[in-house]
Design a protein around this motif. Sequence first.
Motif, PDB file in Angstrom:
ATOM      1  N   LYS A  63      -3.653   0.813  -5.180  1.00  0.00           N
ATOM      2  CA  LYS A  63      -3.913  -0.576  -4.789  1.00  0.00           C
ATOM      3  C   LYS A  63      -4.636  -1.320  -5.922  1.00  0.00           C
ATOM      4  O   LYS A  63      -4.332  -2.483  -6.212  1.00  0.00           O
ATOM      5  CB  LYS A  63      -4.825  -0.524  -3.557  1.00  0.00           C
ATOM      6  CG  LYS A  63      -4.504  -1.459  -2.428  1.00  0.00           C
ATOM      7  CD  LYS A  63      -5.242  -0.951  -1.186  1.00  0.00           C
ATOM      8  CE  LYS A  63      -5.746  -2.024  -0.289  1.00  0.00           C
ATOM      9  NZ  LYS A  63      -6.369  -1.511   0.936  1.00  0.00           N
ATOM     10  N   GLU A  81       0.822  -1.206   0.000  1.00  0.00           N
ATOM     11  CA  GLU A  81       0.000   0.000   0.000  1.00  0.00           C
ATOM     12  C   GLU A  81       0.854   1.252   0.000  1.00  0.00           C
ATOM     13  O   GLU A  81       1.775   1.388   0.791  1.00  0.00           O
ATOM     14  CB  GLU A  81      -0.935   0.007   1.215  1.00  0.00           C
ATOM     15  CG  GLU A  81      -2.084  -0.951   1.024  1.00  0.00           C
ATOM     16  CD  GLU A  81      -2.960  -1.069   2.261  1.00  0.00           C
ATOM     17  OE1 GLU A  81      -3.019  -0.122   3.057  1.00  0.00           O
ATOM     18  OE2 GLU A  81      -3.573  -2.136   2.404  1.00  0.00           O
ATOM     19  N   ASP A 121      -9.974   0.509   0.400  1.00  0.00           N
ATOM     20  CA  ASP A 121      -9.043   1.028   1.400  1.00  0.00           C
ATOM     21  C   ASP A 121      -9.829   1.880   2.384  1.00  0.00           C
ATOM     22  O   ASP A 121     -10.584   2.767   1.989  1.00  0.00           O
ATOM     23  CB  ASP A 121      -7.905   1.833   0.781  1.00  0.00           C
ATOM     24  CG  ASP A 121      -6.760   1.937   1.772  1.00  0.00           C
ATOM     25  OD1 ASP A 121      -6.037   0.949   1.947  1.00  0.00           O
ATOM     26  OD2 ASP A 121      -6.606   3.007   2.409  1.00  0.00           O
ATOM     27  N   LYS A 153      -4.543   1.521  10.057  1.00  0.00           N
ATOM     28  CA  LYS A 153      -4.115   0.120  10.192  1.00  0.00           C
ATOM     29  C   LYS A 153      -2.878   0.014  11.094  1.00  0.00           C
ATOM     30  O   LYS A 153      -2.774  -0.882  11.914  1.00  0.00           O
ATOM     31  CB  LYS A 153      -3.813  -0.470   8.815  1.00  0.00           C
ATOM     32  CG  LYS A 153      -3.392  -1.907   8.898  1.00  0.00           C
ATOM     33  CD  LYS A 153      -3.455  -2.599   7.587  1.00  0.00           C
ATOM     34  CE  LYS A 153      -2.978  -4.022   7.745  1.00  0.00           C
ATOM     35  NZ  LYS A 153      -3.205  -4.813   6.552  1.00  0.00           N
TER      36      LYS A 153
END
Length: 242
Positions: free
Chosen positions: A82, A69, A98, A115
């Motif tokens: 992506k 990413e 995403d 994340k």
Amino acid sequence: LVSPRTHAAAATLPRRRRPARATSEDDHDECVIIKFVTGNAMKLREVEEILGMNGLPLPLEMIDIDLDELQESQPEKIAAAKARLAAEACGGPAIVDDTSLCLNAIGGMPGPYIKWFQQSKVELHRLLTDYDDKSAFAQSCIAFSPGPGAVPLVFSGVCNGTIVSPRGGSGFGWDAVFQPEGSAETFAEMSGEAKNAISHRSRALALLAQHLKGDRDLLVDLCLEYATDPVFLEDRVHYRET
Ligand SMILES: O=P(O)(O)OP(=O)(O)OP(=O)(O)OC[C@H]1O[C@@H](n2cnc3c(O)ncnc32)[C@H](O)[C@@H]1O
Ligand SMILES: [Mg+2]
């Protein structure tokens, strides 16, 4: 949808007339399968639940690849990059998601970096201890690429809410600390159906489905024109049973 290689400029181009098909060509259509690429099994499950059997005009197959990413503050750009990688990895049409979680009191952070916050075990609600403003929004950017080399299209869905102390045992990721606007429950306290009815992901997927349902033949042409011999990243790919 417009003619291959220029689909990003959809609004400005005349639509291409498609010649009548022979039966064998129709059979060929069946080869066009869109891959939904993700390394997150929970995300995958939601996408399957939201789109159901007939959500898209072409069959959707889930494929488990943890794509590299791009690190970037604009989530649309991350999703587009992506999708490019996903289409190259699959050798055909691909969709990716995403997801960002943006806390308004701290300038929208962590946003697409959520994340890494999750992985570091930072407790999100504690980030806002010193702020009165607990508002936040979840954003899902769904990107579609018709094939390797194409410019992806990105569809964004947003769900506004509040960051709270963790509550609830279902869901995944930061669901337990996100209470969507108009609800007394966090995403992790709701059923899957209730979350899917209002979520960032379902809003983005609705826009994608609306776009793709336009002209199925044109979509098939577009995908076939980009199709190349599959370039699978053998060491990182495995198929999920669907
Ligand atoms: O392979 P991909 O599809 O990228 O899967 P991922 O888990 O890496 O997903 P993202 O890059 O979109 O990162 C988003 C982070 O937010 C989490 N997340 C994504 N969607 C969520 C949702 O609807 N509710 C709660 N957490 C979510 C997810 O577990 C990640 O930690
Ligand atoms: Mg990811």
